[in-house]
Design an enzyme around this catalytic site. Structure first.
Site, PDB file in Angstrom:
ATOM      1  N   ASP A  47       7.350 -58.723  45.724  1.00 42.65           N
ATOM      2  CA  ASP A  47       8.549 -59.448  45.276  1.00 42.65           C
ATOM      3  C   ASP A  47       9.090 -60.387  46.357  1.00 42.65           C
ATOM      4  O   ASP A  47       8.938 -60.132  47.551  1.00 42.65           O
ATOM      5  CB  ASP A  47       9.624 -58.415  44.878  1.00 42.65           C
ATOM      6  CG  ASP A  47      10.734 -59.036  44.055  1.00 42.65           C
ATOM      7  OD1 ASP A  47      10.519 -60.110  43.460  1.00 42.65           O
ATOM      8  OD2 ASP A  47      11.829 -58.441  44.010  1.00 42.65           O
ATOM      9  N   ARG A  85      12.404 -66.602  46.161  1.00 40.08           N
ATOM     10  CA  ARG A  85      13.395 -66.813  47.224  1.00 40.08           C
ATOM     11  C   ARG A  85      12.760 -67.448  48.455  1.00 40.08           C
ATOM     12  O   ARG A  85      13.364 -68.266  49.136  1.00 40.08           O
ATOM     13  CB  ARG A  85      14.063 -65.477  47.598  1.00 40.08           C
ATOM     14  CG  ARG A  85      15.166 -65.084  46.625  1.00 40.08           C
ATOM     15  CD  ARG A  85      15.524 -63.629  46.728  1.00 40.08           C
ATOM     16  NE  ARG A  85      14.555 -62.808  46.018  1.00 40.08           N
ATOM     17  CZ  ARG A  85      14.521 -61.485  46.057  1.00 40.08           C
ATOM     18  NH1 ARG A  85      15.395 -60.830  46.803  1.00 40.08           N
ATOM     19  NH2 ARG A  85      13.621 -60.826  45.358  1.00 40.08           N
ATOM     20  N   ASN A  94       8.151 -60.320  32.821  1.00 34.37           N
ATOM     21  CA  ASN A  94       8.058 -61.631  33.494  1.00 34.37           C
ATOM     22  C   ASN A  94       7.739 -62.781  32.528  1.00 34.37           C
ATOM     23  O   ASN A  94       7.880 -63.951  32.890  1.00 34.37           O
ATOM     24  CB  ASN A  94       7.030 -61.602  34.639  1.00 34.37           C
ATOM     25  CG  ASN A  94       7.493 -60.821  35.862  1.00 34.37           C
ATOM     26  OD1 ASN A  94       6.699 -60.221  36.561  1.00 34.37           O
ATOM     27  ND2 ASN A  94       8.801 -60.832  36.140  1.00 34.37           N
ATOM     28  N   ARG A 126       8.609 -51.901  48.561  1.00 35.56           N
ATOM     29  CA  ARG A 126       9.176 -53.074  47.891  1.00 35.56           C
ATOM     30  C   ARG A 126       9.734 -54.019  48.938  1.00 35.56           C
ATOM     31  O   ARG A 126      10.757 -53.742  49.558  1.00 35.56           O
ATOM     32  CB  ARG A 126      10.264 -52.706  46.885  1.00 35.56           C
ATOM     33  CG  ARG A 126      10.752 -53.973  46.146  1.00 35.56           C
ATOM     34  CD  ARG A 126      11.452 -53.712  44.841  1.00 35.56           C
ATOM     35  NE  ARG A 126      11.612 -54.973  44.118  1.00 35.56           N
ATOM     36  CZ  ARG A 126      11.875 -55.094  42.839  1.00 35.56           C
ATOM     37  NH1 ARG A 126      12.024 -54.027  42.097  1.00 35.56           N
ATOM     38  NH2 ARG A 126      11.999 -56.285  42.273  1.00 35.56           N
TER      39      ARG A 126
HETATM   40  C1  IPE Z   1       8.979 -57.021  39.714  1.00 33.70           C
HETATM   41  O1  IPE Z   1       9.688 -58.060  40.253  1.00 33.70           O
HETATM   42  C2  IPE Z   1       7.686 -57.523  39.128  1.00 33.70           C
HETATM   43  C3  IPE Z   1       6.722 -58.041  40.082  1.00 33.70           C
HETATM   44  C4  IPE Z   1       6.847 -58.114  41.376  1.00 33.70           C
HETATM   45  C5  IPE Z   1       5.497 -58.505  39.489  1.00 33.70           C
HETATM   46  P1  IPE Z   1      10.811 -58.854  39.421  1.00 33.70           P
HETATM   47  O2  IPE Z   1      11.268 -59.955  40.305  1.00 33.70           O
HETATM   48  O3  IPE Z   1      10.305 -59.223  38.087  1.00 33.70           O
HETATM   49  O4  IPE Z   1      11.919 -57.739  39.246  1.00 33.70           O
HETATM   50  P2  IPE Z   1      13.491 -57.862  39.037  1.00 33.70           P
HETATM   51  O5  IPE Z   1      13.713 -58.853  37.946  1.00 33.70           O
HETATM   52  O6  IPE Z   1      14.070 -58.326  40.339  1.00 33.70           O
HETATM   53  O7  IPE Z   1      13.936 -56.471  38.711  1.00 33.70           O
HETATM   54  C1  IPE Z   2       7.439 -61.834  42.575  1.00 30.28           C
HETATM   55  O1  IPE Z   2       8.296 -62.771  43.130  1.00 30.28           O
HETATM   56  C2  IPE Z   2       6.356 -62.459  41.732  1.00 30.28           C
HETATM   57  C3  IPE Z   2       6.454 -62.181  40.304  1.00 30.28           C
HETATM   58  C4  IPE Z   2       7.367 -61.464  39.725  1.00 30.28           C
HETATM   59  C5  IPE Z   2       5.447 -62.776  39.453  1.00 30.28           C
HETATM   60  P1  IPE Z   2       9.538 -63.350  42.330  1.00 30.28           P
HETATM   61  O2  IPE Z   2       9.095 -64.563  41.587  1.00 30.28           O
HETATM   62  O3  IPE Z   2      10.182 -62.300  41.524  1.00 30.28           O
HETATM   63  O4  IPE Z   2      10.484 -63.793  43.520  1.00 30.28           O
HETATM   64  P2  IPE Z   2      12.064 -63.692  43.577  1.00 30.28           P
HETATM   65  O5  IPE Z   2      12.424 -62.261  43.315  1.00 30.28           O
HETATM   66  O6  IPE Z   2      12.589 -64.614  42.512  1.00 30.28           O
HETATM   67  O7  IPE Z   2      12.413 -64.125  44.941  1.00 30.28           O
HETATM   68 MG    MG Z   3      11.660 -60.963  41.938  1.00 27.63          MG
END
Ligand code: IPE
Ligand code: IPE
Ligand code: MG
Length: 247
Positions: free
Chosen positions: A27, A31, A75, A195
């Protein structure tokens, strides 16, 4: 000489302190990109490079199972162009990067429902599973269109079908049987889930399997995650006292 022949001796303690199964919620890509004034997809590309580096490192230090969360069932609700760029990235990774996991004898499995992906991507996923299934190295589970609640719903439906056909007797349904109907059937539960990006939640990842998993939350965003951060997470894990409800 448990480390003999491996590329790099990790900075962690002994073999017994090493988790057998690590899960990573990859994750913080969005950002990371935002901080640099880049589009979110640039964060996903950078995250994919980290995935490659950390996977190889886990295999080198002797981790037996690695489960990475790449795309959740939730997602899909992201903007269309972000989903499209993620699918493009998955395709190029399955074509190129996974081919070099061959050198490390990595067994590739996808956990999650493949059905919603387009045919090319689905075929690539199946090809990768087929071509790696007889290898003897680390098992890499890539969670794509994975949601733990969805996984449990599927398991319940399949158990019901098998009860209806007489293959399963209701009195024989126990924790082991339920585990056997999940995508991770036959694999040990994760010892450690990491995480990055500082979020204190599980986001529908391995709910059943993580009943006694140790969680390590790290502030680094996934694209900035280094092998030294993995060492650090393993070190924190090795200092935990796992009681499993005992004393
Ligand atoms: C969890 O991250 C899913 C993956 C890293 C693939 P998200 O970014 O989707 O989770 P939330 O929305 O912060 O809970
Ligand atoms: C994780 O990074 C990748 C996926 C969920 C596919 P994010 O895209 O959730 O990154 P943040 O949480 O917005 O920073
Ligand atoms: Mg995320």
């Amino acid at each position: 000489m448990a480390w003999f022949g491996r590329k790099k001796k990790p900075e962690v303690l002994s073999d017994s302190a090493l988790p057998v199964h690590i899960g990573i919620i990859m994750d913080g890509n969005g950002r990371w990109a935002k901080k640099r004034g880049l589009p979110r997809k640039a964060g996903h590309s950078a995250g994919a490079k980290t995935f490659r580096k950390i996977t190889r490192y886990c295999s080198d230090i002797g981790i037996k199972y690695l489960t990475v969360y790449a795309f959740s069932t939730e997602n899909w609700k992201r903007p269309e162009d972000e989903v499209r760029s993620l699918m493009k990235l998955f395709k190029s990774y399955l074509e190129e990067a996974l081919a070099d996991f061959k050198d490390d004898s990595i067994v590739v499995k996808f956990i999650g429902d493949k059905a919603p992906f387009d045919e090319d991507l689905r075929n690539l996923m199946i090809e990768n599973e087929e071509s790696s299934k007889d290898r003897d190295g680390m098992v890499l589970n890539i969670a794509m269109n994975y949601g733990s609640r969805d996984e449990i719903v599927r398991a319940v439906k399949n158990i019901c079908k098998d009860v209806q056909s007489g293959a399963v007797l209701p009195e024989n349904i126990d924790e082991q049987l339920i585990s056997d109907y999940l995508y991770t059937s036959g694999q040990p539960d994760p010892d450690l889930i990491i995480r990055p990006s500082g979020e204190y939640r599980i986001s529908n990842f391995l709910l059943w399997q993580s009943a006694y998993t140790e969680f390590v939350i790290m502030n680094k965003l996934w694209p900035d995650f280094e092998t030294s951060d993995l060492d650090e997470a393993i070190k924190i894990y090795s200092q935990r006292n796992r009681r499993y409800g005992g004393v």
